[in-house]
Design an enzyme around this catalytic site. Structure first.
Site, PDB file in Angstrom:
ATOM      1  N   LEU A  17      18.282  -9.511 -47.643  1.00 14.18           N
ATOM      2  CA  LEU A  17      19.274  -8.442 -47.787  1.00 14.18           C
ATOM      3  C   LEU A  17      19.209  -7.524 -46.569  1.00 14.18           C
ATOM      4  O   LEU A  17      18.120  -7.082 -46.195  1.00 14.18           O
ATOM      5  CB  LEU A  17      18.995  -7.607 -49.043  1.00 14.18           C
ATOM      6  CG  LEU A  17      19.063  -8.309 -50.402  1.00 14.18           C
ATOM      7  CD1 LEU A  17      18.545  -7.376 -51.500  1.00 14.18           C
ATOM      8  CD2 LEU A  17      20.492  -8.746 -50.708  1.00 14.18           C
ATOM      9  N   HIS A  18      20.359  -7.241 -45.968  1.00 11.57           N
ATOM     10  CA  HIS A  18      20.359  -6.284 -44.864  1.00 11.57           C
ATOM     11  C   HIS A  18      21.673  -5.526 -44.706  1.00 11.57           C
ATOM     12  O   HIS A  18      21.744  -4.567 -43.947  1.00 11.57           O
ATOM     13  CB  HIS A  18      20.027  -6.993 -43.540  1.00 11.57           C
ATOM     14  CG  HIS A  18      21.154  -7.817 -42.996  1.00 11.57           C
ATOM     15  ND1 HIS A  18      21.466  -9.053 -43.504  1.00 11.57           N
ATOM     16  CD2 HIS A  18      22.045  -7.581 -42.007  1.00 11.57           C
ATOM     17  CE1 HIS A  18      22.496  -9.545 -42.840  1.00 11.57           C
ATOM     18  NE2 HIS A  18      22.872  -8.679 -41.934  1.00 11.57           N
ATOM     19  N   ARG A  19      22.728  -5.918 -45.411  1.00 12.63           N
ATOM     20  CA  ARG A  19      24.035  -5.274 -45.238  1.00 12.63           C
ATOM     21  C   ARG A  19      24.026  -3.872 -45.839  1.00 12.63           C
ATOM     22  O   ARG A  19      23.471  -3.648 -46.924  1.00 12.63           O
ATOM     23  CB  ARG A  19      25.130  -6.098 -45.891  1.00 12.63           C
ATOM     24  CG  ARG A  19      25.192  -7.526 -45.386  1.00 12.63           C
ATOM     25  CD  ARG A  19      26.414  -7.794 -44.570  1.00 12.63           C
ATOM     26  NE  ARG A  19      26.357  -9.130 -43.996  1.00 12.63           N
ATOM     27  CZ  ARG A  19      26.722  -9.424 -42.766  1.00 12.63           C
ATOM     28  NH1 ARG A  19      27.180  -8.486 -41.975  1.00 12.63           N
ATOM     29  NH2 ARG A  19      26.649 -10.661 -42.309  1.00 12.63           N
TER      30      ARG A  19
END
Length: 358
Positions: free
Chosen positions: A205-207
């Site tokens: 996850l990075h958005r």
């Protein structure tokens, strides 16, 4: 022909590696200069990939470092322009959709240098994503497009680009994947967490839509842990996500947060996973080729072929959406998927053959 190849961030490295390998075979017909902008400057996010994928040391490192979108864009443009003024190139080849892609394209075009965009034409139609703006700006000034799908080709035609500029060649990231699959490395996490074949999830996850709001991130991870039904979840944590996780205090025996992994170690985990949960675009391409079920925590995707053809499903960013897809996985109802046309490991060869004609 004197060609500049731009790499700035982790997603770029898998895409340039096979192109450089193919270019080495045709020297001196095409002379290239590898330029690392330094957009990703952490070794785990950059240097390790160069070593594992056999990418040579960059001829130039612009060392732009961290900063806001505008700060990074400005520094890259300023430093790349200075390089071109001192030592010009005939063409610049950019890949993907990171800040470096857009910034170097603008600097080059303003100096009369031709722009080649590998992975041109893909669109999410979501202007809240910085990458979408990078794609739109880059494609508006690109001279030659090397595309990954017929969807991308059609996007470019609708924008008025002439057919002669569009070269449907396939996906260089899949070149890298297919070449390196026999070299995948079992990471320490395999033994540390007693992982079993098809018995765990991999999550990334990075958005901003997923990780910037701490309460939403906690809700999302709680739903994923619940839906995993006791299966281990291996979660290599992106630096951006790590900042949000500090204040959340998530406690789950099955959730294993680890440092970012190298390319060979990460894809070993993906290949042997029960399923992947991600908000990355590139990972959806890799899971499609490896036939691993993939849940994408986004409301849109610039890679629709991973859904229409591959193993990917678009879950959305609402944590409430997670449970039905988890149930589908556990029931064994996930689609088998197929591999898109020309994702065959020979894309870089086709690109270099075309460059030689130019």
């Amino acid at each position: 022909m004197k060609l500049d190849i731009i790499a700035g961030a982790r997603p770029n490295f898998m895409k340039i590696a096979p192109i450089i390998e193919a270019l080495e075979k045709v020297k001196p017909k095409i002379q290239y200069r590898l330029i690392h902008t330094g957009q990703h400057y952490d070794k785990k996010m950059s240097g390790n990939f160069f070593e594992q994928l056999g990418i040579p040391e960059p001829d130039v490192n612009l060392e732009v470092g961290s900063g806001t979108q505008a700060e990074q864009t400005a520094r890259i443009m300023e430093r790349y322009e200075a390089l071109l003024l001192k030592d010009p190139a005939d063409w610049v080849l950019v890949v993907g959709d990171v800040t470096s892609t857009m910034a170097c394209s603008i600097a080059a075009k303003k100096l009369g240098v031709g722009v080649i965009h590998v992975e041109g034409g893909i669109r999410s139609n979501d202007l809240s994503m910085p990458e979408e703006i990078n794609r739109m700006v880059t494609d508006s000034i690109t001279d030659i497009f090397y595309t990954t799908s017929e969807v991308a080709n059609e996007n470019l035609r609708k924008l008025g680009h002439h057919e002669s500029k569009i070269r449907y060649v396939g996906n260089t990231m899949i070149d890298t994947l297919l070449k390196n699959m026999p070299r995948f490395i079992q990471p320490e996490a395999w033994e540390d967490f007693d992982l079993k074949e098809k018995g765990y999830f991999v999550m990334t996850l990075h958005r901003p839509a997923n990780v910037d709001e701490e309460a939403k991130l906690k809700y999302l991870i709680d739903e994923i842990v619940k839906g995993a039904k006791g299966m281990p979840i291996i979660f290599p944590v992106h630096p951006r996500t790590a900042k949000s996780l500090k204040g959340i205090g998530i406690e789950a025996n099955t959730l294993h947060m680890i440092e970012p992994l190298g390319y060979l170690e990460f894809n070993y985990l993906v290949q042997h996973a029960f399923a992947v949960i991600t908000d990355s675009g590139g990972i959806t391409e890799e899971t499609t080729v490896m036939k691993v079920p993939c849940m994408t925590l986004r409301d849109n995707t610039e890679r629709p072929e991973t859904i229409t053809i591959g193993t990917n499903e678009l879950v959305g960013t609402n944590p409430k959406n997670v449970a039905p897809f988890m149930e589908k996985l556990h029931r064994g109802d996930w689609k088998a998927g197929d591999i898109p046309y020309l994702w065959d490991g020979k894309t870089a060869e086709r690109i270099v053959e075309d460059l030689l004609k130019m």
